[in-house]
Structure formats: C-alpha cells, structure tokens
Enzyme design. Structure first.
Site, mmCIF file in Angstrom:
data_model
loop_
_atom_site.group_PDB
_atom_site.id
_atom_site.type_symbol
_atom_site.label_atom_id
_atom_site.label_comp_id
_atom_site.label_asym_id
_atom_site.label_seq_id
_atom_site.Cartn_x
_atom_site.Cartn_y
_atom_site.Cartn_z
ATOM 1 N N GLY A 188 -23.180 -41.673 -35.283
ATOM 2 C CA GLY A 188 -21.874 -41.027 -35.381
ATOM 3 C C GLY A 188 -21.120 -41.368 -36.661
ATOM 4 C CD GLU A 191 -17.655 -34.806 -40.490
ATOM 5 O OE1 GLU A 191 -17.606 -33.600 -40.234
ATOM 6 O OE2 GLU A 191 -16.790 -35.399 -41.145
ATOM 7 C CE LYS A 206 -11.097 -40.972 -47.987
ATOM 8 N NZ LYS A 206 -12.255 -41.482 -47.222
#
Lengths: 429, 429
Positions: A188, A191, A206
C-alpha cells in the site's frame, strides 16, 4: 472563551479528510481550548455521499461543494480533495465568500500558488498549507516563520515516501527496481499507477513550494528539473556502496553561489552514508536545511498517511482560527526577493559515471581527454576489464550540469566507448 | 511597506547578542521586506561598555538597561543576558512600557514562565523564546503551533550540546569522562565550570519548558527529575554496546498512560543504535516527538552557539514585529490542561543494572528473588565469573522507578551482593 463556534467546511472525506473529521470530533475540547472558541464541522463535501462515513452526521454531507463554500457563514475551508480543479475554483470562491483556507494540495500550490496567495491577500484571509509538503513534518511554518530572520542557502530532502521505500528496499535487500516496486504496491505504499511518485512529479511539486518559501521568490512546478528513479539499478547501488554512499531520490533547492538566482531539481543521487538523510528508512521523509546563521537543520517524520497529514491540517486549522478570532492574518506569500530560477545546466555538483568501454590500451587517455576538453575535472577513475570488455567508473569534481552533458555526448561519440551505463549525481558532501 | 522603523532594544551583547546586532545590520533589507517595516537597533544594554563592539554605533550602547526598556518608544526588547535577575525585572518592565519581548533565557522561563506569560498577557504583548531550547532548531513554534491540533505523548531529546559532545567522544574513542570533558573544555564546548551542563541543570530547564508546551500544563524546573552524566563510565559504554545501544543524556517528557498526569526528567540512558537520536553526533541537538496523529517526528540541528541562537532570536523578532504591525499577538501560554507532574517514582521504563556479586552457587536465585518480591520482571541476565568475584548484568522489563529503587535497596542488603556498579535506564525501544 467565545462560545459561538467557528464553522469549518471540509472538502473531501477520503483518507485525510476522514481523519480530520474524526480528530475534530474526538478532540473538540482540546481544540476549543487551544483556539479560544469551539470549532464546528459545518459541512462535508464528497463525491460519493452514499459511502458510509463513521462518526460524521449524514446531514452534513453534500455533493455540492460550491454551495458549501458559498454559504457565507463558513470561517475556514479545509481542502483535501487534491488535484487542480475543482480545488482551485473552490478555494478562490471560498476567499470571495469570506473564508480562510487550509489546503494539503501540493499540485495546485506548485502550479498556481501565486494566484491563490493573491486571492487570499485580496480577501484579507489566510491560506495555510503545512500538509502539502512532507505530511506531518512541520516544515512550511519553520521555513517561513522560524527561519524568517535567517538566509537559507539550500533545502535538500527526501519528500516522497513511496520512492524512499523502494530505494531503501533495493539498498537493504539487493532487490531490483521492479521487485521493490511490487512490494511497495502490495504493502500500500505505492499506488496502482505509481507514475506521480516514481517519475518525481510529486517531489517536484514539493520542491517548487519549498524553493519559493526558502528563497522568498516564485518557483513553479515547470521551473523544477525532474528525473524519476525508475532507471536506478542494483548495479548503481553496488557502485554507491563502493563510494561509501547510498542512493536517494532528492529534492534539492539551492541558491546560486553569487546569490543572484536559484535552482530546484528532483533526481536520484548518491549521498554519503554519514549524511543524516542517508539513514532515513522506509516511507519516512526528511528535509535538510542549510542557512547562514542556523547552520544545518533536519526535520524528520512520516511524509504521508491519513493521520499524519491530518495532524498538519489541524495545526493549520488552529492557527487560522486563532487569526480569525484576533482579526488578523498570518504571514502571506513572501516573494519580494524575486530571484530567477536558473536552468539545470547551471547546477554545479559532482557526478558518478559508469562507461562500458573497449578493453584496450589508450581508452582511459581518450576518455580523460574528453573530460578535460569540457572543463570537467576528474576526481577518481576505476577501471575493470574482462574478456575484451571493460568498465570505467569516473567520479568528477564539481562541474556544471551543462559541462557534464557536453562531456557525456562527446563520450558517446568515441569509438572505444560502447555505452554510458549510468550517470548519477553525488550530493551532500 | 511602512517606512517608520520598529525599534529594538538589545539587552546583552555577548556571543548571541553581537550576532543578533550583526545580522540586523547586514540583513536589514531582507528583514524589512519580511516584516513589512524596517527594524532599527535603538539601544544596546551591556555591562562593560568599554569593550569594542564591531559594527555597533557606540552612541547606542548603555549600561542602564532599565532606562532603555523604560524609554516607551521601544517595540521589541531582545533579552539575551541570561540568568534570573536582572533579566526578569527587565522583561516585566518592558511589558509595562509597551514592548514585546524575545528572550533566549531558558533558566528564567523554566523557573518563572507562568508569571512572565501572565505579564505579557496583561500587557497584550508577545513573549517569544524559540532560542531558549535547542538553539537554532525550530522546536517551540512547531510544538505550540504546528502540533496544536495533535496530542503529544512524548518529547525525548538531546538538548545539551556539551554533554552530547562528551558522551559521543566517550562512545567513539573509549575515553573516560574526565578525558572527554577536558577535550570539550579545550575545544570551547564546555565552560570552565561545566556544572550546569554535566549535572543536567541546563537540560532540566529545557525539559520544563518543553513539557509545559507539549502538555498544555505548567511544568517548572523543580518538577523535573535530574541526574547528571558525570558518573557514566567507559564500562557503561561497553555494557551499552553489548545491548546494541549507546548512552545519551536525555530530557524526557511523558504523558502518563492514563493521560491524567505527566513526568519530566533528565538522566543518562541507553538507547538502541537504531534509534534516530543514537546517531546525533558531537555538539548537535535533536528532539524526538511522538504524537497521536503525526506519529514520530525529529528535529535536528546545532543546539548552541552565537549564530545559530541568533537565527532563532531573529525568527522570533520577525514574528513579533509582524504581530505588532497587525495589532495582534501570537499564541500565548497554553496551560489549560493543568496536568499535574508526577514524581520520578511513577515513571515506568526499563533498567540495566550491573552488580558485583560473590561467585558462588545460589547468588542468581537470591538476586532474582529480590526482583520478584518488588514486582520487577527480569528480561535478561548475564553472569560473568572470575577469581571468586562475579558480575551480574540484569536488564528488566518495564517497571516503575519506585519499584526499581526498592529493588536496588534490597539488593544492597544481600550479603552476596558486593556492590551495585551501575544503574542505567533504557529508553527509546
């Protein structure tokens, strides 16, 4: 304490939004005490209202986000939808209707931060976005407030947990990229479509936000040089180990030596094992900041996830609510320095280059001549030969990226160079 | 931008103060752009006016600090004198005469923070003190603003650079305490009288400040349990290595498991080498924060020194000046939770105990019985014998400090126990 509550509209109720709602409910008394007034969840805009949402009054749920932000009685809009539209339109509408905004939307801020700040400024409202960079790690506020009296020269960080998980796995187990990616997906951390992470788009957004704040200038996503990490191999990790290094996907924002411009870039790089960023494991994030007076600082923590991101959102929510009660706003955009962003070619750093070459006398001399002709000074060369084929590993002194690019092009044209196996920058020394 | 300058009075012009003055001069334009108005050094109070101060107009220098803070036209008083008096009286007077205050005074804030905050509150002025804890590391602001929407459960940090330098030296070179202290003194990391550092007083003051902010409660210096690190030996480091640990002087502020009280303490402790604090080298500081939503965060950087401390002071100065221009104040004291501070006996942790015992059958059974009688469960025991003497190293499971103290007293009364060589807590697991 004021008894009339401040009203919060939540846009999006996924992994982050549902945590924000949960904490607003379970910690209502603490939030009220810290703000000086109760906060009330006044509406939750979602795409799929039929989905069961534990702990949220169904009467608050709506699919009409625009109507929610237009209500006029909303004090703070918390935007955790992500993406460009409808988030941009909703935030702009929120300002027009008197709300302040807390957002976790890195893509939007990196692409359109200046316009959003201008809208906030015109409406005399706050736009806070601590959660947009490095999840729970307090970073935006330290950069724009704690270091407001200092001169920041470099911000270098691991700002994407997915890619750090993959690279850490490759480093510690010897796995290849695909194997490590598969594990990240199974756990997990990645994606189903990992492009935004592994190709560095997420980190580049970012980097744009961090560079803008650090250098009091406007830096947009398009200004950020970007290389993903899908081509990093187990052989690169072996080379890195030989140098006492590991490999990280880094976002690097730098002020040029003459102070007149800045650069922002995202790419995999070797960093020494002794560097604090080298020991950042798994999906953690960390950002290293160098400034004139403070020296070297590092901020470390979980860079993603529902609860950590909600922590950052709620910290902003408390600040924005306090500001509203005080009739004030916090620091807005600071872009007065207006430093231009230089292209990647002007970045100066070191390089680790692996060449496949013919195993015959004179090759090293030829290769060394090409480096010299392009003004790239060689630090070390390691030569390994076998069965008529050989590899040459060259580590350079500091040189401009443009000089290095020219060098590599010329090397490819040498008969004796069969191929350029890898080029990796070396940072943090 | 406002053209009338904000006036700053600087109290103290030593290592930190002179850096503050220098940066205010050399970075005047940047500070003005970030604040929205110029800042002007309006006066500098010193004890020895005859000392040459490069870059400071002699006309600004005075020995009458009280007259300076009473002038009435001062916007911000920057207090970098340190100690209790006259700093306390000057800060109180500054508030009474309309100034806001930026202080780096950990001792004063730890002892009398509540009264100072009350004075600031009554005067509707700001009291900022980022520089009081961990030098340049943004810590106060992240704790009281970024994490204002979260629930902090533990703050554990290396907040004294002198002792970290000494312990790091002992760890890496095998040196004893005195030898490492001598080197720290020679290099300027330790003062001629190192008591405040090596006995943990400095760290205890910082622990009080951090605990108060983290838990929204009042924690005073007297509430902090304190053990220095002068008795840490090379043998302790060898024991730590056997456990995969190193030894650090830690300030630990914890919320009790039931949430109803807090503890604050400073003592040397073993921490696993895998813990992020274990790799904090030299005179660096780092603070590890654990909260409900954000999870584990770490803040790392230089914990002392003129320029780093000045960076923190100037960040506060910019914030306080912005607040004044906005006619607002930043977040004040938040002590609404009013959690009591429990005594050290209620702290629950693990222990590493070295005993010198007689080398004969039955000793281990006797010792184990004493632990059991006091409800302290043993994790591992290692026994080493030689020439009729033996040592017994016991590592316990988690137990209360009171139970451990009772255990050790009873052990001392056993005929077969010749002495308790060392007791060290084990943290960060």
């Amino acid at each position: 304490m004021r008894t009339r509550p401040l009203k919060v509209a939540l846009l999006g109720c996924g992994v982050v939004g549902s945590e924000v709602a949960r904490i607003m409910t379970t910690h209502a008394d603490d939030l009220a005490a810290r703000i000086g007034a109760p906060v009330e969840l006044a509406g939750v805009a979602v795409r799929r209202p039929s989905r069961v949402r534990a702990g949220i009054d169904p009467a608050l749920v709506t699919t009409d986000a625009t109507a929610l932000v237009k209500r006029g009685d909303i004090d703070v809009v918390v935007e955790v939808i992500g993406g460009i539209e409808p988030a941009r339109a909703l935030i702009t509408t929120a300002f027009e209707h008197g709300a302040s905004v807390v957002s976790a939307n890195k893509a939007l801020l990196a692409q359109d931060g200046a316009a959003l700040h201008a809208a906030a400024n015109q409406a005399c409202k706050d736009l806070y976005y601590e959660a947009a960079v490095a999840g729970a790690i307090p970073l935006i506020r330290p950069l724009r407030e704690s270091l407001a009296g200092d001169k920041i020269n470099r911000v270098m960080g691991i700002v994407n947990g997915t890619t750090n998980f993959i690279l850490d796995k490759m480093d510690t187990t010897g796995a290849g990229y695909q194997e490590a990616l598969d594990e990240a997906t199974a756990l997990g951390y990645a994606e189903a479509d990992p492009t935004a992470d592994v190709e560095g788009f997420d980190a580049a957004a970012k980097a744009a936000i961090l560079a803008g704040i650090a250098f009091h200038s406007r830096v947009r996503l398009d200004d950020v040089y970007r290389e993903g990490m899908t081509e990093v191999t187990a052989a690169d990790f072996a080379s890195a180990k030989n140098m006492g290094c590991t490999i990280k996907l880094l976002a690097i924002c730098e002020r040029a030596a003459d102070g007149g411009s800045v650069t922002a870039r995202v790419h995999p790089a070797m960093i020494p094992l002794t560097h604090p960023l080298a020991s950042v494991r798994g999906a953690y994030n960390a950002v290293f900041v160098e400034s004139d007076a403070a020296g070297q600082l590092m901020f470390y923590g979980p860079g993603a996830g529902g609860a950590p991101t909600a922590s950052a959102v709620l910290g902003d929510l408390v600040a924005v609510c306090r500001n509203r009660l005080a009739g004030a706003t916090g620091p807005g955009e600071s872009a007065y320095a207006a430093l231009p962003v230089s292209p990647m070619g002007e970045v100066v750093t070191r390089y680790h280059i692996s060449l496949d070459v013919a195993d015959k006398p004179g090759v090293l001399a030829q290769v060394a001549t090409v480096f010299a002709e392009h003004g790239v000074s060689i630090d070390t060369v390691r030569q390994q030969g076998k069965d008529g084929e050989a590899s040459l590993v060259v580590v350079t002194h500091r040189a401009s990226d443009a000089s290095l690019t020219g060098t590599v092009e010329a090397l490819r044209n040498l008969d004796t160079v069969r191929g350029v196996a890898s080029i990796m920058r070396v940072e943090g020394e």
